[in-house]
Each structure stands twice: as C-alpha cells, then as structure tokens.
Scaffold this active site. Sequence first.
Site, PDB file in Angstrom:
ATOM      1  N   LYS A  49     -28.791 -24.696-111.763  1.00  0.00           N
ATOM      2  CA  LYS A  49     -28.035 -25.282-110.654  1.00  0.00           C
ATOM      3  C   LYS A  49     -26.707 -24.553-110.484  1.00  0.00           C
ATOM      4  CE  LYS A  49     -26.523 -29.809-108.897  1.00  0.00           C
ATOM      5  NZ  LYS A  49     -26.508 -31.274-109.183  1.00  0.00           N
ATOM      6  N   LEU A 105     -35.436 -24.161-105.603  1.00  0.00           N
ATOM      7  CA  LEU A 105     -36.163 -25.421-105.622  1.00  0.00           C
ATOM      8  C   LEU A 105     -35.608 -26.409-104.614  1.00  0.00           C
ATOM      9  CD1 LEU A 105     -36.466 -25.944-109.489  1.00  0.00           C
ATOM     10  CD2 LEU A 105     -38.272 -25.200-107.926  1.00  0.00           C
ATOM     11  N   VAL A 120     -30.342 -25.321-106.404  1.00  0.00           N
ATOM     12  CA  VAL A 120     -31.089 -25.322-107.656  1.00  0.00           C
ATOM     13  C   VAL A 120     -32.235 -24.322-107.565  1.00  0.00           C
ATOM     14  CG1 VAL A 120     -32.376 -26.711-109.321  1.00  0.00           C
ATOM     15  CG2 VAL A 120     -30.532 -27.762-107.981  1.00  0.00           C
ATOM     16  N   GLY A 149     -24.782 -28.334-104.305  1.00  0.00           N
ATOM     17  CA  GLY A 149     -25.109 -27.006-104.797  1.00  0.00           C
ATOM     18  C   GLY A 149     -26.562 -26.672-104.558  1.00  0.00           C
ATOM     19  N   GLY A 203     -25.478 -30.882-100.556  1.00  0.00           N
ATOM     20  CA  GLY A 203     -24.029 -30.825-100.461  1.00  0.00           C
ATOM     21  C   GLY A 203     -23.353 -30.392-101.741  1.00  0.00           C
ATOM     22  N   ASP A 213     -27.221 -42.153-106.961  1.00  0.00           N
ATOM     23  CA  ASP A 213     -28.054 -41.523-105.934  1.00  0.00           C
ATOM     24  C   ASP A 213     -29.526 -41.527-106.338  1.00  0.00           C
ATOM     25  OD1 ASP A 213     -28.355 -40.353-103.444  1.00  0.00           O
ATOM     26  OD2 ASP A 213     -28.060 -38.318-104.185  1.00  0.00           O
TER      27      ASP A 213
END
Length: 279
Positions: free
Chosen positions: A28, A5, A13, A11, A9, A154
């Site tokens: 993830k 998906l 998913v 990982g 930075g 974020d």
Amino acid sequence: MGDQLGGGGCGSVFAGFRKADLFPVAIKHIPQANLFCKHVVSGQHRLLHCGFHLTHCLNSLNGKRFPTEVAIMLKLTAEKNDFVGTSAPVSLLDWYDLGHELIVVMERPVPAIDLSTYILLKKGSLQESNAKTIMKQLVVAAIGLEQNGVFHRDIKPENILIETGRRIPRVRLIDFGLSCLVKKGSYYTVFYGTERYATPEFCSSSVYRAGPSTVWQLGAVLYEMLHNQGFITKRFLRKQLKISGGLCQNLKDFLQLCLEEDPKMRPTLRELQLHQWLK
C-alpha cells in the site's frame, strides 16, 4: 510489486511477492498528504514475531510517533499468538516511511476476493446459510477489534476479503487507513469512512460512537448480502430501502436490531453474537 489491486482517497494498493520466499503480499502506497494523524506508541507490548523476516519489538518504539494505520496494525499483529493469517485482520509485515509517502506491506490472502465481488458472483445475493457463515465471523472479528480498542470506521463489503480456497469461506478484514484507537465511551464529531454507510446519528447530529457505529455497518453489510442492491443510510431512513419480507423471522429480527435508527436501541456486539439467528 505487480498489478494494482485497488485505490481510493487514502492510497493505492498493489499485489506483490516477497523476494525471499515468494510469499504473496499487498503493498500500500499512501501519500504523505493522506496521513490523517499519528499515534504515540506507549505501554507494554510483547515481541512481535510472525514467523517471517519481520520482527519488531514495540517496547523499543515506546514514545515514538507512527502513522495511525501502522500503529493499529502493529497492535493487532502483536495480539496474534502464532503466525500470520491466524485472525481476521490481515497482518502487517513491514513498513517504510519515505518522507513523501508511507509504504505498508501486508499479507495478501490467496485465493481471495472482496465481499462485494463475492456477492456479485452469487448473482447479487447470498443464501441465508452463506450470509450467516460470513456474519458470524464478522461479529467475532468486530469483537476482537473492540477488545483491542480499535475502531475500524469503514467496515463495508469492499474492505472484507473472503478466502475462497476453503470449504467454508473465511473472512479477513483489510484497510485500516481510517481506523483509530479509542477509549470506551468516546464520541466523534468528524466523519471518517464511507458516506453511504454513515450512521443515522451522524446524519442527524454529527456525532457517533464506536460500538453502535460498528453494529450499524454490520447491518448494512448484511443488508447488501441479502437484497441484491446497495445500501445507503439516507435512503433506508427515508423508507426507500426496505428489509425483505421473505427473510426468516430470526434473520429479520437480527437485521432490524442492527439497523435501529436510535443507537441506544442497537445491541452491543456481544449481544449480537448471542442472537438466536447466529446459533
């Protein structure tokens, strides 16, 4: 596990389904080197029961160290009164610490697309009423995080899912990989997040706080919903990006408040919720 998906930075998913009941999940994979810090679980937490196979009692984990993303998602999932999917943050279903990597299994809302894609499908900008519907939910979600002592750090269109299978689009928050648990009034001097959305105070003084930073990021998201162009803090501060004069006055005022250069002049999330534009 199925198709990828997304990735970044922290990982990668992947889409997936739980074998027992074909419930859609997001899986993830986070390399050990990308786990920034661990959090010690403490205090009293009630039993976590999501109506699925995962049932964790956080009391039994008291004093143990967990990757911060897991600890935060455990905390947020524990705050839900009933079942998975009842609040904005996606729910944690399970996790596996394999030593070389951490695997986090979360609910995957279906059908849903991220806000960035949603905006593109709307020809690059949203109608005011549509933007208001999404922003109302984002403010409520941000208040919920704040009440739980969680600083996402974020918030951006790529980390906001829009459930499209409803008459009214529903907002979901994803990717707590850069989040942290905070105490009121805490300051931060190491930046975690997406640089283009960094607050003016960090750009000038390398310091930022949870509340004002979240309000700034909500303003950046709203700017992108309305202006058919990406937001970049440094360009906005240099007046290379401007708030459209075609917006209604209440909306313009709301956006200007979010994007106040001085963090002390920005409203709190509660004050934003009471703004005339959101009524």
